[in-house]
Design an enzyme around this catalytic site. Structure first.
Site, short mmCIF file in Angstrom:
data_model
loop_
_atom_site.label_atom_id
_atom_site.label_comp_id
_atom_site.label_asym_id
_atom_site.label_seq_id
_atom_site.Cartn_x
_atom_site.Cartn_y
_atom_site.Cartn_z
N GLU B 316 -37.28 100.36 -33.37
CA GLU B 316 -37.16 99.51 -34.57
C GLU B 316 -36.69 98.12 -34.13
O GLU B 316 -35.74 97.55 -34.67
CB GLU B 316 -36.17 100.13 -35.56
CG GLU B 316 -36.54 101.59 -35.90
CD GLU B 316 -35.55 102.29 -36.82
OE1 GLU B 316 -34.36 101.93 -36.80
OE2 GLU B 316 -35.97 103.19 -37.56
N CYS B 412 -31.18 104.13 -45.51
CA CYS B 412 -30.50 102.86 -45.28
C CYS B 412 -31.07 101.72 -46.12
O CYS B 412 -30.34 100.87 -46.61
CB CYS B 412 -30.45 102.51 -43.80
SG CYS B 412 -31.92 101.77 -43.14
#
Lengths: 647, 647
Positions: B316, B412
């Site tokens: 990521e 998240c």
């Protein structure tokens, strides 16, 4: 009517004398084959050991030890022996043959009383054999053993290796099948299908064809054997999160119901090759139609312009139609080789040149790109666009190497290149009783018996650097037959002369058919125009929109940073480019280069600090673009490379 | 001179009345916050349980059980409380506050006598605490706890949660540090740095700033703590095969020596935000210069036109300069939010509009694209090009969803969107004793005390759909101060009127500075021209060559299959396109659409069977292209989407 219309020339009857190919063959004979034998015996300093011959020796109780290496390590010896066999056919070599015989002695000594021969299970417990056909490659090793054994028998007439292979085949026949008491399995990695068909040609033992046919037809039948095997033995299913699932193994449904190339590309084309063989040998039209559907899917929707196939690294697999990314590509060398295998069978059944066109496309591009010009380094992955920084820093381009690698832990590509290149003569020339086919334009001398009569031809050409091919008949007695010359799909103009006079001939299935009574000294001159051609891709190929590939004859060209600086994405061809075509004998072992006045998107208006700004049209700087043949890239320095260029 | 020049408006003093943003805020207040509370308590039918509140209850010995869920599950409660706090500031709600108080009771009850509070280790063995700082998120949870606690204290004045958080901070202070007997570690996932700086602003306890500073400066020092920790505890190093290695955690070298954004993008921008805070609070110019270098690297070389960052799914993470693929992109919603956090601190230190420009770019594009228009579905990944078939069948685009997802196991992004949107007023308006800054053009009423004097403003605008902004002063007494209006980076022409008269003002750091004695009824009209703009990317961005992005004001546009059919890669804008700009109130909750006469690469000359053919120029068919705002894509039907369009 699916019997083969033509067959390969015996390699001993084709003496290649060709500037382009002979060097490759000699590289294989002089470097690759000896190097690989050292590798198989763990004698290469600094290389990961192969353990291949050691495993056989341990299994034969010649020495102490345990199994080491990949589960399919045995196959490396078989592929080596196959390459050796082809090499011996056109270049007898007593020392090499003695070494091969010695290897065969060791291999055969490892064979079990019932014929079983896979060192992984011999050394890890025979009670577990045939319990993980999905992933443990026992039947893959069987396939390569049979291929090697048939080739070695043809090369030397010696039966030892062939008998060993037949022993293992018969053992498999006794253990795998639909009959009660047998396991209804099939190979996880195909190749046995085509190998068994080749064995059947030699033995004419119906069991051998039957086993090939069984492997093909049992594949993907419900209830799915692999699923049952996984459940029973708690084998991991590595592809459980994948889109392709059991189609990774081409086992998601019966092969006759398949109409797309799917899953692991090498496995797939090996299977399709076997399907074509079995369809032909058993006049199975339904099976052949599946081959045709799958073939069409590959060449019409899933093949790179280089002949490469398998666009995804994940699963080394086919993906979906028109998905042909140039930079995240897989395009394994072995897969392009496998496509040639498939193509040759389809040609032999149909006598249609479109199959040979694909063979040629693969050979001059996606296959030989896999080997360095010195024969010492190899690519698994053959990208059509490479940026060193991306290969280093982008995890999803990590597999895209910008330099060929010395050797591999999983050494599938180098021996595959070796066995193909050392048998190239058989792909170039095929024949039957009445016709002699020139599929590839490779120079040399051929000896062929047609309809009981001796024929001798000599072919001279500088192909692929120009399109002139001269064929001379050197027969003692006159013979009547058809000399068939492929008119390549890329060719849009040619002339044909017989003994200096222009002649017209019928063209059928893409072949010029010259039927006559041939006399000693007859000379055919087939001369193809070979302009530089810009090629465009179907607009559904997202990655190639607004771009063209540059080809000349069968050769795909590329831009390299060495000739054109970096940031190759900034380069544009002009709309109607004129090319300077030049043979450079000292460049890359002699290549034709293409030079043209193009342009580069100007970076002038940009500074280091600006990432985006208002568009005010494009500005260009003139730049000379120099193209080299794609196959020869990264043989000088490491740098960017690009096949599809903006226009 | 690094002290903050401006500070956020207290959210209670900004009453947003804005067609565009108020609806988002209300979605968060009415749907996202209540939904998330249900989720945290495992009361959503069909959703994977969160276990978050259950873990706290078990840790507090209120019920029996074991730890379940991700190691960082605690943080979800803290992020929820932070969003609740912001929401309470502008919309008091006794029931919601009571629910939050109840959550805080449970959380606080789980606290250990020495202040420790991480349910994973409380339930799995406290003796193992602080042994895997690299991956086990104890200090990440600390950070979110502190952020939530500070916000809740500011919203309600209640100290309970704040004191609990201070207790955990002090526990960490006693256990982690360079002093003998402490572990010289730091957070594997940053956020504590910025949180501790915020805590310091409230407590003025030097220990809190000191701990933040220690976390920043200890990071990446040799010998590397994470490497020692891995070795000592045999913790797996997940990134051992990666290019970035410990830079995944921004710990490959001391942060002051870093000059590029590297590694996990969310962690990175959270760290940089903390660095800016600490640099400001401690007048640390060297640290601030590192912030500037890294900032410049992001916005000059690694940011998508949508403000998204982190171009690779693997890790990521940030990758390398100019590597901005549109289709394999990661571009996590949280990372764009983190970039806004970083931008706000940089603005507060510099009073420079270029930071606010980036806030705006992120907000209107890469952030709100992360939430569906009904507030019920969310994106992690925000691609700039999407093809449903590729997302389904290409393993390396599997993460690129073509529909927003209901909720996530690792939740998240949704709470991050919630806490940002419910505090948006504070990003729009900032002030100091003498200046009032309008950074974002958001309508509403503001109450601000400047230099001891009360001020009341009302802002009316239909931004981003047009560029007219009206500001009315509604003061009882005259006041003298500077009203500073950001002139956006995208804006190339504007007019400014005061009480109907054109006026000229100095522009400094990108702000129109209107200094005068303001009277009740004064009216400013700031009117930005908002033509459609084509934006081009630096030619080093390979993926965007030959393409433009269409923007109008701050809004990036895209083509969707729903309006333009599929095969969007075939579409071209004409060289000087004229656009019909139309507000469509019933489309996508009201958007301005852009329509222009473009063209489509003709597929006419192609058939199903042709993959490659000679290039004979390009042929086009006229086609009307309709663009919608990027953030609103895939709110109708699933289909292809494209931001960078050929021209």
């Amino acid at each position: 009517m699916l019997e083969k219309k033509v067959k390969m020339m015996p390699l001993g009857d084709v003496s290649i004398q060709d500037d382009f190919w002979k060097e490759y063959m000699e590289l294989v004979r002089k470097h690759v084959i000896p190097y690989q034998w050292e590798a198989l015996n763990d004698r290469i300093d600094g290389a990961e050991p192969s353990y291949c011959m050691q495993n056989f020796r341990v299994a034969a109780k010649m020495e102490e030890g345990s199994f080491q290496g990949m589960v399919f390590q045995d196959s490396d010896a078989y592929k080596w022996l196959e390459a050796v066999a082809y090499s011996l056919m056109w270049h007898p070599d007593e020392t090499l043959e003695a070494t091969a015989d010695q290897a065969i002695e060791i291999i055969s000594a490892a064979q079990q009383p019932d014929g079983y021969l896979d060192t992984y299970y011999i050394l890890n417990g025979l009670e577990k054999r045939f319990t993980n056909l999905m992933d443990h490659h026992e039947l893959y090793c069987l396939g390569h053993m049979v291929e090697g054994a048939v080739a070695y028998y043809k090369a030397t007439g010696k039966r030892k290796f062939l008998d060993t292979a037949i022993g293992y085949v018969n053992c498999v026949y006794d253990n795998i099948g639909k009959e009660p008491g047998k396991k209804p399995g099939y190979p996880g990695h195909e190749v046995a299908e085509m190998a068994l068909a080749a064995l059947y040609e030699v033995t004419k033992d119906p069991k051998h064809l039957e086993l090939a046919k069984y492997f093909i037809d049992q594949r993907g039948q419900a209830p799915l054997y692999f699923a049952q095997e996984r459940e029973k033995n708690k084998n991991d299913f590595f592809w459980k999160d994948s889109y392709f699932q059991d189609q990774y193994y081409q086992a998601g449904k019966p092969v006759r119901l398949q109409d797309r190339a799917e899953g692991h590309a090498v496995r797939a084309v090996y299977l399709y090759t076997g399907m074509a063989e079995v369809a032909s040998a058993s006049e199975d039209m339904e099976l052949f139609e599946a081959c045709q559907r799958i073939w069409n899917n590959i060449v019409e929707k899933q093949m790179y312009v280089t002949g490469a196939i398998g666009s995804s690294q994940y699963g080394e697999a086919f993906t979906f139609d028109y998905d042909l990314p140039n930079d995240t590509v897989y395009a394994e060398t072995c897969a392009a080789i496998g496509l040639i295998f498939f193509a040759r069978r389809m040609f032999e059944i149909t006598r249609d040149s479109r199959y040979a066109d694909v063979m040629e496309r693969c050979l001059y591009n996606g296959v030989i790109s896999g080997m360095s010009l010195d024969g010492k380094k190899f690519f698994y992955v053959n990208p059509l666009e490479a940026v060193p920084e991306a290969s280093e820093k982008d995890f999803y381009k990590k597999h895209v190497k910008v330099e060929r690698q010395k050797w591999f832990g999983c050494a599938c590509c180098p021996p595959n290149v070796a066995r193909l290149l050392s048998s190239i003569g058989g792909y170039a020339y095929e024949y039957n009783e009445k016709e002699f086919f020139m599929n590839l334009f490779i120079g040399g001398s051929m000896h062929a018996v047609l309809d009981g009569k001796e024929n001798q031809f000599r072919v001279e050409t500088e192909y692929p650097w120009n399109g002139h091919v001269k064929i001379q008949v050197e027969n003692e007695a006159d013979t009547g037959f058809t000399y068939a010359i492929r008119v390549p799909g890329w060719c849009r103009g040619y002339s044909l002369k017989l003994n200096g006079e222009a002649v017209k001939c019928p063209v059928e299935n893409g072949y010029l058919l010259m039927e006559r009574c041939w006399k000693n000294g007859d000379e055919i001159v087939f001369s193809m125009e070979m302009p530089v051609e810009l090629v465009t891709a179907n607009p559904r190929v997202r990655e190639d929109i607004g771009k063209v590939a540059v080809m000349r004859g069968p050769v795909v060209y590329c831009l390299e940073e060495a000739d054109n600086q970096d940031q190759l994405q900034e380069l544009y061809l002009s709309e109607n480019p004129e090319f300077v075509v030049k043979y450079e004998k000292d460049l890359l072992k002699g290549v034709v280069t293409l030079t043209t006045e193009g342009k580069r998107l100007s970076e002038e208006a940009w500074d280091e600090k600006t990432l985006y700004k208002p568009y005010t049209g494009r500005k260009f700087m003139p730049q000379t673009l120099k193209f080299i043949p794609y196959y020869a890239w990264t043989n000088r320095t490491v740098g960017e490379m690009l096949v599809w260029v903006r226009i």
